[in-house]
Design a protein around this motif. Sequence first.
Motif, mmCIF file in Angstrom:
data_model
loop_
_atom_site.group_PDB
_atom_site.id
_atom_site.type_symbol
_atom_site.label_atom_id
_atom_site.label_comp_id
_atom_site.label_asym_id
_atom_site.label_seq_id
_atom_site.Cartn_x
_atom_site.Cartn_y
_atom_site.Cartn_z
ATOM 1 N N ARG A 72 0.840 -1.213 0.000
ATOM 2 C CA ARG A 72 0.000 0.000 0.000
ATOM 3 C C ARG A 72 0.867 1.251 0.000
ATOM 4 O O ARG A 72 1.934 1.288 0.604
ATOM 5 C CB ARG A 72 -0.910 0.008 1.222
ATOM 6 N N TYR B 255 -4.029 6.156 0.819
ATOM 7 C CA TYR B 255 -5.187 5.884 1.654
ATOM 8 C C TYR B 255 -6.233 5.152 0.833
ATOM 9 O O TYR B 255 -6.381 5.394 -0.365
ATOM 10 C CB TYR B 255 -5.793 7.193 2.174
ATOM 11 N N LYS B 256 -6.962 4.250 1.470
ATOM 12 C CA LYS B 256 -8.036 3.549 0.774
ATOM 13 C C LYS B 256 -9.233 4.482 0.644
ATOM 14 O O LYS B 256 -9.384 5.439 1.411
ATOM 15 C CB LYS B 256 -8.410 2.265 1.498
ATOM 16 N N GLU C 160 -13.710 0.993 0.250
ATOM 17 C CA GLU C 160 -12.769 -0.113 0.118
ATOM 18 C C GLU C 160 -12.516 -0.760 1.478
ATOM 19 O O GLU C 160 -12.448 -0.085 2.500
ATOM 20 C CB GLU C 160 -11.435 0.380 -0.464
ATOM 21 N N LYS C 161 -12.364 -2.073 1.460
ATOM 22 C CA LYS C 161 -12.059 -2.814 2.686
ATOM 23 C C LYS C 161 -10.552 -2.770 2.935
ATOM 24 O O LYS C 161 -9.769 -2.651 2.010
ATOM 25 C CB LYS C 161 -12.512 -4.265 2.541
ATOM 26 N N ASP C 162 -10.187 -2.920 4.210
ATOM 27 C CA ASP C 162 -8.772 -3.048 4.540
ATOM 28 C C ASP C 162 -8.252 -4.346 3.938
ATOM 29 O O ASP C 162 -8.885 -5.389 4.065
ATOM 30 C CB ASP C 162 -8.561 -3.071 6.057
#
Length: 179
Positions: A60, A63-64, A68-70
């Motif tokens: 990563r 930032y998502k 969006e899921k982790d």
Amino acid sequence: MTRVLYLIACAAGPTQYVDEGVRAAQADGWDVCLILTPSAAAWWEPRMRELVGLTGHPVRSRYKLPWEKDVLPKADAMLVAPMSCTTLNKWGAGIGDTLAIGIPSEAVHMGVPVVAMPYFNQAQGSQPAVTRSIAALREQGVLFLDGPDGYEMHPPKQGDPKSYPWDRALAGVRRQVGL
């Protein structure tokens, strides 16, 4: 159960060898998730699949989005290394404009052990903000590794990124988590 370490690397010389840091952490028993600053991610872009294969996790660098899921497992500890002077001073001032700063700056206040080890030269380290930033991180509970137990700043244009002391960084993580 395997412990999860977030290895967070900035655009500092040793990041071109961050795979060595990942391997060292894995040999130390960690499941390593790699987070890069946007600039560091650009360095690795041509070889990003190599890092994904090495860690077994997405790498990563942003930032998502809210929906969006982790994609990474919960961290048991975080190591910000190599940490650039820019990241140090932003973090010390509370500026979390990148994932690489935002994640550890929040985590340290949620009880996650956080260790930071720099890589920058003596001229950069002479900036007055550096001393204040180090003090701010330590005040928050971050184990900042400098000097003989961490990284000793090198003279300008004389750094050796290949010999970055990953072993000292990982020793700091073990100390911070009580191993």
